[in-house]
Design a protein around this motif. Structure first.
Motif, short mmCIF file in Angstrom:
data_model
loop_
_atom_site.label_atom_id
_atom_site.label_comp_id
_atom_site.label_asym_id
_atom_site.label_seq_id
_atom_site.Cartn_x
_atom_site.Cartn_y
_atom_site.Cartn_z
N ILE A 55 2.16 39.63 30.26
CA ILE A 55 3.20 39.64 31.30
C ILE A 55 4.42 38.85 30.84
CG2 ILE A 55 3.75 38.73 33.60
CD1 ILE A 55 0.84 39.52 34.39
N HIS A 56 4.18 37.70 30.21
CA HIS A 56 5.30 36.89 29.73
C HIS A 56 6.08 37.62 28.64
CE1 HIS A 56 7.69 33.43 28.65
NE2 HIS A 56 7.30 33.53 27.39
N GLU A 59 8.26 40.20 30.22
CA GLU A 59 9.42 39.58 30.88
C GLU A 59 10.50 39.25 29.87
OE1 GLU A 59 7.63 36.25 32.79
OE2 GLU A 59 7.11 37.35 34.62
N GLU A 60 10.10 38.68 28.75
CA GLU A 60 11.07 38.31 27.71
C GLU A 60 11.76 39.54 27.13
OE1 GLU A 60 11.81 34.87 26.75
OE2 GLU A 60 10.93 34.90 28.76
N GLU A 62 12.21 42.42 28.61
CA GLU A 62 13.15 42.98 29.60
C GLU A 62 14.44 42.16 29.66
OE1 GLU A 62 13.43 44.19 34.31
OE2 GLU A 62 12.55 42.30 33.67
N LYS A 63 14.32 40.83 29.60
CA LYS A 63 15.51 39.98 29.64
C LYS A 63 16.46 40.31 28.49
CE LYS A 63 13.38 35.91 31.79
NZ LYS A 63 12.93 34.50 31.55
N ALA A 194 4.34 45.02 34.05
CA ALA A 194 4.51 44.57 32.67
C ALA A 194 4.79 45.75 31.74
CB ALA A 194 3.28 43.80 32.20
N LYS A 197 8.25 47.16 32.15
CA LYS A 197 9.26 46.34 31.48
C LYS A 197 9.27 46.59 29.97
CE LYS A 197 9.18 42.58 34.86
NZ LYS A 197 8.82 41.16 35.10
N ARG A 226 11.29 45.21 43.85
CA ARG A 226 11.33 45.12 42.38
C ARG A 226 10.67 46.33 41.72
NH1 ARG A 226 13.67 44.32 38.03
NH2 ARG A 226 12.87 42.84 36.52
N ASP A 351 6.14 40.51 39.78
CA ASP A 351 7.53 40.06 39.68
C ASP A 351 8.24 40.48 40.97
OD1 ASP A 351 10.11 39.39 39.06
OD2 ASP A 351 10.37 40.92 37.51
N GLN A 412 10.42 33.90 42.00
CA GLN A 412 10.30 33.70 40.56
C GLN A 412 9.65 32.35 40.28
OE1 GLN A 412 13.52 32.72 37.30
NE2 GLN A 412 13.80 34.82 37.96
#
Length: 462
Positions: A55-56, A59-60, A62-63, A194, A197, A226, A351, A412
């Motif tokens: 998941i992390h 997220e990274e 997608e950012k 996840a 993303k 979301r 998220d 968040q």
């Protein structure tokens, strides 16, 4: 056959089992733990920890993708990112390996003997363990059953080929172009979001009228918003029927048939207790439905046998199992112990994230008049600086004496507020206690204080 004797035998080295064994060892109890796989159980090896790693990573990715598209309000622009999922999985596996090794080391430090193999009861004091070197007989004064839970397999969607469980989803070599997720609970949405993303086209099929049905609709609203932003299609009131020709067959809410093209079909239909294969028929335990029945000290109906964790029922949470395991070890050592399950927080790593502890507003209303304080992260400075304005903190308390009954949050990073929520309930806090506690500024935790102030009628920042 080899035979060994011990005072305490723990069957299963998941979160509940290994904590129980470690604490027993610390208390000087001669302890043996049996594990068929690796230390850490489902949570550490194929559940909580690896899923959060993935998941992390998502997220990274997608950012950075937003930054590459020039849409980042932070003014950062980079080249288009590329995801090497194989490398991501290897990183995740490295974390799991370090932690499983750590658990093994902690058991050794506590002087707990670990036996690897499948344990089967012969009677209430004796088990036979099939190990790589033969059958090991273990006789114990006290036994703790911590066999955990397993993924539910649907008869019309058996695992294999394109149909996968969360275990296989966390070990994929590449991101599927099209992913169908059967089940809109926390596991399905955590992994579905996840993969969305990471670039997959995701469709969620949920039989109930809404996703995350175990939470109230107001709390899940930011998550539903979301899902739309991520382009995830959600089919509510729909039932998966099978798979054919690279597609998931679905009966829609209006009774029509639909085909969802999918490279992978992730089935997240819940979990079931592991009560078969280890000789439950050889001992006489009372059951509570499909779970082992226990009292408030985790005693089963058979003297000298305890049960902890997922095999004993809901909530199926690692930290619940850990608390039970620690308590049982201390009871076996002769200590007076009990626990209060009202303060067990539950976290959903969607998220944005969800946290609940104690009673919901509806549950609290059943016991009398209540006060509710809710503070939006849109009015929280720290949340705004993290682009995390969606969500809120909500506090539920008795109207007469202001005793806090429940706390919920969506936003968040709110998983990190779970400890504060649990502590407030465990200590019997009142609204005035939370409102009067100086919270550091600027932090999202200030939303907790402001929610309590709102319930008291004098919020400062809204």
């Amino acid at each position: 056959m080899k035979e060994i004797s011990c005072k305490l035998l723990v069957i299963g080295a998941g979160p509940g089992g290994y904590v129980c064994a470690i604490r027993a060892g610390q208390l000087g109890i001669d302890t043996v733990i049996v594990e068929a796989g690796k230390p850490g159980g489902t949570c550490l090896n194929v559940g909580c920890i690896p899923s959060k790693a993935m998941i992390h990573a998502a997220e990274e990715f997608e950012k950075v993708g937003h930054m590459a598209g020039g849409s980042s309000p932070l003014g950062i622009s980079v080249a288009a990112p590329v995801l090497d999922l194989g490398k991501t999985v290897a990183w995740k596996d490295g974390i799991v390996s370090r932690l499983t090794g750590g658990v093994a080391g902690l058991l050794k430090k506590a002087k707990v003997k670990t036996v690897y193999g499948w344990a089967t009861f012969r009677d209430g004091k004796t088990v036979a363990v099939e190990t790589e070197t033969g059958t090991q007989i273990i006789r114990a004064e006290t036994v703790v059953i911590a066999t955990g839970s397993a993924t539910v397999e649907l008869p019309f969607l058996p695992f294999g080929g394109p149909v996968i469980s969360s275990t296989e989803a966390l070990a994929l070599g590449e991101v599927p172009k099209k992913l169908a997720v059967v089940g809109g609970g926390y596991i399905g949405l955590e992994l579905g979001m996840a993969f969305a993303k990471m670039g997959a086209a995701v469709t969620v099929v949920e039989a109930l009228p809404r996703v995350l049905a175990q939470y109230d609709a107001e709390l899940t609203r930011p998550v539903v918003k979301r899902l739309t932003q991520l382009g995830i299609e959600v089919m509510l009131g729909a039932n998966a029927k099978g798979v054919k020709g690279g597609a998931l067959l679905v009966e829609t809410a209006d009774g029509k048939s639909a085909r969802i093209a999918a490279d992978k079909i992730l089935v997240t239909a819940g979990r079931k207790p592991v009560t078969e294969g280890w000789g439950l028929d050889q001992i006489d335990l009372d059951m509570a439905g499909k779970f082992i029945k226990i009292d408030d000290q985790c005693r089963t109906s058979m003297r000298g046998i305890y049960a902890i964790g997922d095999v004993t029922g809901e909530p199926m949470l690692a930290h619940r199992a850990m608390a039970q395991g620690e308590m049982v070890a201390e009871i076996v050592a002769g200590h007076k112990r009990s626990w209060d399950k009202r303060s067990i927080p539950a976290v959903c790593f969607t998220d944005p994230e969800l946290v609940t502890a104690g009673l919901t507003p509806e549950e609290a209303k059943a016991s009398g008049e209540i006060k509710i304080g809710q503070f939006p992260f849109a009015a929280n400075g720290r949340a705004m600086t993290k682009l995390g304005e969606d969500g809120f903190v909500r506090v539920v308390a008795r109207a007469d004496n202001h005793l806090v009954l429940g706390i919920q949050a969506v936003g968040q990073g709110v998983s990190e507020l779970a400890a504060a929520f649990g502590l407030a309930l465990e200590m019997g806090a009142r609204l005035e206690d939370i409102a009067g506690t100086i919270h550091a500024h600027p932090t999202q935790g200030e939303g907790f204080q402001e929610a309590a102030l709102k319930a008291l009628g004098h919020a400062l920042h809204i």
